[in-house]
Design a protein around this motif. Sequence first.
Motif, PDB file in Angstrom:
ATOM      1  N   VAL A   1       0.915  -1.210  -0.069  1.00 11.56           N
ATOM      2  CA  VAL A   1      -0.012   0.007   0.010  1.00 11.56           C
ATOM      3  C   VAL A   1       0.874   1.221   0.009  1.00 11.56           C
ATOM      4  O   VAL A   1       1.912   1.166   0.661  1.00 11.56           O
ATOM      5  N   VAL A   2       0.555   2.404  -0.915  1.00  8.49           N
ATOM      6  CA  VAL A   2       1.294   3.546  -0.793  1.00  8.49           C
ATOM      7  C   VAL A   2       0.524   4.494   0.375  1.00  8.49           C
ATOM      8  O   VAL A   2      -0.508   4.610   0.456  1.00  8.49           O
ATOM      9  N   MET A   3       1.633   4.749   1.158  1.00  6.44           N
ATOM     10  CA  MET A   3       1.021   5.680   2.618  1.00  6.44           C
ATOM     11  C   MET A   3       2.134   6.512   2.729  1.00  6.44           C
ATOM     12  O   MET A   3       3.423   6.313   2.833  1.00  6.44           O
ATOM     13  N   ASP A   4       1.776   7.983   2.950  1.00  5.66           N
ATOM     14  CA  ASP A   4       2.717   8.727   3.116  1.00  5.66           C
ATOM     15  C   ASP A   4       4.040   8.883   2.167  1.00  5.66           C
ATOM     16  O   ASP A   4       5.270   9.263   2.799  1.00  5.66           O
ATOM     17  N   GLY A   5       3.639   8.751   0.993  1.00  6.12           N
ATOM     18  CA  GLY A   5       4.841   9.087   0.084  1.00  6.12           C
ATOM     19  C   GLY A   5       5.937   7.766  -0.151  1.00  6.12           C
ATOM     20  O   GLY A   5       6.659   7.911  -0.672  1.00  6.12           O
TER      21      GLY A   5
ATOM     22  N   MET B   1       4.361  -2.615   3.151  1.00  6.00           N
ATOM     23  CA  MET B   1       3.651  -3.920   3.127  1.00  6.00           C
ATOM     24  C   MET B   1       3.003  -4.047   4.376  1.00  6.00           C
ATOM     25  O   MET B   1       3.128  -3.623   5.366  1.00  6.00           O
TER      26      MET B   1
ATOM     27  N   PHE C   1       2.514  -1.961   9.420  1.00  4.73           N
ATOM     28  CA  PHE C   1       3.276  -1.387   7.970  1.00  4.73           C
ATOM     29  C   PHE C   1       4.725  -1.441   8.047  1.00  4.73           C
ATOM     30  O   PHE C   1       5.230  -1.063   9.018  1.00  4.73           O
TER      31      PHE C   1
ATOM     32  N   GLY D   1      -0.586   4.184  -6.986  1.00  3.66           N
ATOM     33  CA  GLY D   1       0.294   5.144  -6.340  1.00  3.66           C
ATOM     34  C   GLY D   1       1.848   4.720  -6.503  1.00  3.66           C
ATOM     35  O   GLY D   1       2.597   5.734  -6.261  1.00  3.66           O
TER      36      GLY D   1
END
Lengths: 478, 327
Positions: free
Chosen positions: A258-262, A266, A272, A302
């Motif tokens: 998942v793309v999160m905070d740039g 995983m 995460f 993303g």
Amino acid sequence: MPLNFKSYDTENFYDELIDSSGVPRPGARILVERIESLPDGDIIARQKAAEAAMYNMGITFTVYGSEEGTEKIWPFDIVPRIVQARDWEYIERGLKQRIHALNLFLDDIYHEQKILKDKAIPADIILSASSFRPQCVGLDVPNGIWCHITGTDLVRDSDGQIYVLEDNLRCPSGVSYVLENRQVLKRTLPLAFEASRVRAVDDYPARLLETLQYLAPDHLSSPTVVVLTPGMYNSAYFEHSFLAQQMGVELVEGSDLVVMDGFVHMRTTRGFQRVDVIYRRIDDDFIDPLAFRADSVLGVPGLMDVYRNGRVALANAPGTGIADDKAVYSYLPQIVKYYLGEDMILPNVPTYICADKKDRDYVLANLDKLVVKATNESGGYGMLVGPHSTKAQQAEFAELIRKSPRNYIAQPTLSLSRAPVLVDDHFEGRHIDLRPYILYGRDIYVLPGGLTRVALKKGSLVVNSSQGGGSKDTWVLS
Amino acid sequence: MLSRVANSIYWMSRYLERAENVARFIDVNLNLTLDMQGQLDEQWAPLVNTTGDFEQFAKRYPSPTRENVMHFLTFDRENPNSILSCVRHARENARSVREIISSEMWEQANRFYLLVKDASRDKFLLENPHEFYSSVKMSSHLFDGITEATMSHGEAWHFLQMGELLERADKTSRILDVKYFILLPEAQTIGTAIDNIQWAALLKSASALEMYRKHFKQIDPFKVADFLILNRDFPRSVLSCLDRATLSLHAITGSSEDAFSNKAEQGLGRLLGELNYTQIEEIIHEGLHEFLDKLQDRLNWIDDAIYESFFTLRPLTGKSSHLTPDQ
């Protein structure tokens, strides 16, 4: 009666093991003598044992569209293919040159496009190709390397010359079979293996990991590397899990990321975790539904943004497909000359570019002898095999070529070299090719071995696993 | 480790344990049938009652004959809990975590599946089934042994343990429950020779007969229940399974054993605590079947809690809107 090669007939083909006078080629003598000295029925028993081992170990590929037994073992022939040290030295030099030039080409094409401005190759061939990715224009990839893992298909013609048939710069597969075939062969023919001084292939996973780690940003001392797979129903799933296991890294599916905070993360049992390098075994089209195909459920939304910002590395880089486009392939001699100032070492199969008037006239006059391929297609689509075609098919292709000449190339029908395979209780010659694997990290490394694919059907030239192809262990001698 | 991978490992071992226990169920009934010759009609309906699949069975089979029930529980592809379905799911899960488990474990999961698949094509197999069912049990034991000998006792191993032990606790309780469903002609049979034979057969199918005899000598229904539910040392007893599952759960989270950090730990800890301080007389007083029923419900609840605590993880930041791309 013990098996021997006395009645083996090379039938005027170039045979990789036995020369035209029936004598084993240099380097093959130990193997041939060993096989001939085995007691009656022994080699057949060893072949069966090797197959049983593969079945139990689940070394399989997935067959689409059938419910039960969707996995099959890939037919495996017990007689290894031998590559002489001198041949290999030549192949290795040629491949290093080729990969070097192709990477310079990719970096240029997605930046200044100097090669097009200097008119070393025609611009419209590149810009009109569906494998050219506008999303990749201006991308600064780590260390300027686009293609880190390559599997190049080589064939040998009847005169003994080795040609490059195809560069596979996207997600080449098959290397796991190289390693597994070797494991099985070492157990099956240990004495001949030892005496023949075969070069080792076993450190491929370690080298692959090193190559991948080299892509991570400098400040990371122990980057997190993962292998991204479309999932267990993909035909190459065995290989994906095998490589992850051998490298000791996580095998992930798109939904695990998942793309999160740039950054890319995983999902783990403890929350995460950041991912730094992704060896992706998913095609460009599917890696990010926001950048490429919106209907993809295999990728990570993303991902391309994070990649563009240099916060995750991808191997291979997206967009490498432009360099193994069939039309671009035909310009490789010019590409090598342009970037390296050298003549190309490993030749292409002679290719007629239908966009060129002189070539086109030749192709149209010789459709019954040539193989015609569509430049933007792969997997045997849009193809005419001249010697096996009807007059009507030839007329149809003549029309297609006249209408859009730059969509077609043509090549002479090669007479692929052969090697003996075990058929019931004797040996028969079958056509083969060779796919060596090349890693490009700190430097360019060619694995001394490769996947020898065999067209198991008598007389067939098709080595694909889906069409009756099998494989052999490949012994590169030192 | 990846949530998906933890989930697959947990289910891989659950399914293998389930396959083994279905073989045990059938085995207990075969034993009973052999011991009862002529004294009681063969009873196969209790088996599908015990596994909780009666509704599904009744939909597709006309009557609970020996042949139908054995086929349903062993080779029926549409029954998700048949031995064949279990080993197939276990193998699929193993295949999806091949890079995590040892290659020996994968090979055994693969061989186990091939054994059952090949057997499913053998038309005469169910005429003399003992050998097959014991090879199912042995294949499962072999997998456990290989796991013990080749896999590091890290996070993945603890998930595997949890799956196996929770499944086993559930199935031991159900094996004990088989007796409840067996219709006895008259109440007077309780405590008779027939009754004792049945309890012995039941112990046997949990591989517990010898260990029980060392502990209690005489067959006695209360003591059998005591042994299979509350014995601390027998590795198939409910208490022993839950005790070890708790250790693994806390090894995963790192929280101390007298506290809880998620619902799974709370549920499992509470259940274990209760069993630790329960006597068999209280269970009998409550009603054995009622007790087992409730136990199975609570184990299901714990399974759900494990799923929620470890296998589902959603991003929390605003950027996660990427998960629903604009149309």
